[in-house]
Design an enzyme around this catalytic site. Structure first.
Site, PDB file in Angstrom:
ATOM      1  N   ASP A  31      10.086  -9.347 -15.866  1.00 31.63           N
ATOM      2  CA  ASP A  31       8.887  -9.434 -15.035  1.00 31.63           C
ATOM      3  C   ASP A  31       8.358  -8.048 -14.666  1.00 31.63           C
ATOM      4  O   ASP A  31       9.119  -7.078 -14.597  1.00 31.63           O
ATOM      5  CB  ASP A  31       9.207 -10.155 -13.717  1.00 31.63           C
ATOM      6  CG  ASP A  31       9.517 -11.634 -13.913  1.00 31.63           C
ATOM      7  OD1 ASP A  31       9.541 -12.102 -15.066  1.00 31.63           O
ATOM      8  OD2 ASP A  31       9.746 -12.301 -12.885  1.00 31.63           O
ATOM      9  N   HIS A 171      13.779  -7.311 -14.722  1.00 31.50           N
ATOM     10  CA  HIS A 171      12.461  -6.686 -14.547  1.00 31.50           C
ATOM     11  C   HIS A 171      12.338  -5.482 -15.463  1.00 31.50           C
ATOM     12  O   HIS A 171      13.327  -4.794 -15.705  1.00 31.50           O
ATOM     13  CB  HIS A 171      12.269  -6.231 -13.095  1.00 31.50           C
ATOM     14  CG  HIS A 171      12.166  -7.380 -12.140  1.00 31.50           C
ATOM     15  ND1 HIS A 171      13.271  -8.057 -11.694  1.00 31.50           N
ATOM     16  CD2 HIS A 171      11.088  -7.983 -11.579  1.00 31.50           C
ATOM     17  CE1 HIS A 171      12.876  -9.038 -10.882  1.00 31.50           C
ATOM     18  NE2 HIS A 171      11.563  -9.009 -10.799  1.00 31.50           N
TER      19      HIS A 171
END
Ligand code: ZN
Length: 204
Positions: A31, A171
């Site tokens: 992400d 991430h």
């Protein structure tokens, strides 16, 4: 067993995906990118195993680094929408939220959406489902963003319960790199040692 949901119900019921039943695949997701150097580093790690993943990009970052978006796509990974500017759904009107996501999708061109912070209202979820998006959540958080944990703990978070069908969150951002860069190569080693593979999320 997969029971088909009648279309009328599907249109009214938000489509929240927490895992994807599959006999041999794990779904790694990244992400908040794309982020120069870090996204490329992740792509290199995935390439060691020919592993494929899903990148839930922020529209603003995708606009800044279209070459990274192209790289993700051309190497066989999936793209997901993570709003244009990491917008939290709570406290926003459905219209404002949808417009923001639509803006990101001009560049991302995907039917996969992940709400930042997992914060989304039922009305927003219904609107997204009606607009054809699948809302992809997760069942494993590496917590790479937690500055109070180290890489080893991040690796344990990612792998303690990993199995076929898991959706794992990492991430591709600067502040998560320390933990993620320790955990990701080891997570890939473990997944492939167990005879599992990493696939991109692909839903009709
Ligand atoms: Zn995010």
């Amino acid at each position: 067993m997969h029971i088909p949901v009648p279309k009328i119900l599907r249109d009214l019921t938000p489509d929240l995906v927490w895992h994807l039943p599959n006999p041999d695949s794990v779904y790694l997701t990244f992400d908040d990118g794309p982020t120069p150097a870090i996204t490329e580093w992740i792509l290199g790690q995935l390439a060691r195993y020919d592993a494929k993943a899903t990148f839930f990009c922020i529209g603003k970052n995708a606009e800044l680094y279209p070459n990274l978006v192209d790289m993700i796509r051309s190497e066989g990974h999936a793209l997901g929408n993570h709003t244009h500017n990491h917008m939290k759904g709570w406290g926003r009107s459905v219209g404002e939220y949808m417009t923001n996501i639509g803006k990101a999708n001009e560049i991302l061109q995907t039917n996969l959406f992940r709400p930042p912070y997992g914060r989304i209202t039922p009305q927003q979820a219904v609107s997204l489902t009606r607009a054809g998006y699948h809302i992809i959540l997760w069942n494993i958080l590496s917590r790479d963003y937690n500055k109070y944990i180290d890489g080893r703990t991040c690796y344990k978070n990612a792998t303690n319960h990993v199995k076929a069908g898991s959706i794992v969150v990492f991430h591709d951002s600067v502040k998560t790199f320390k933990n993620m860069s320790y955990a990701l190569p080891r997570t890939l080693d473990l997944i492939y040692e167990r005879g599992l593979v990493c696939k991109p999320i692909s839903l009709k």
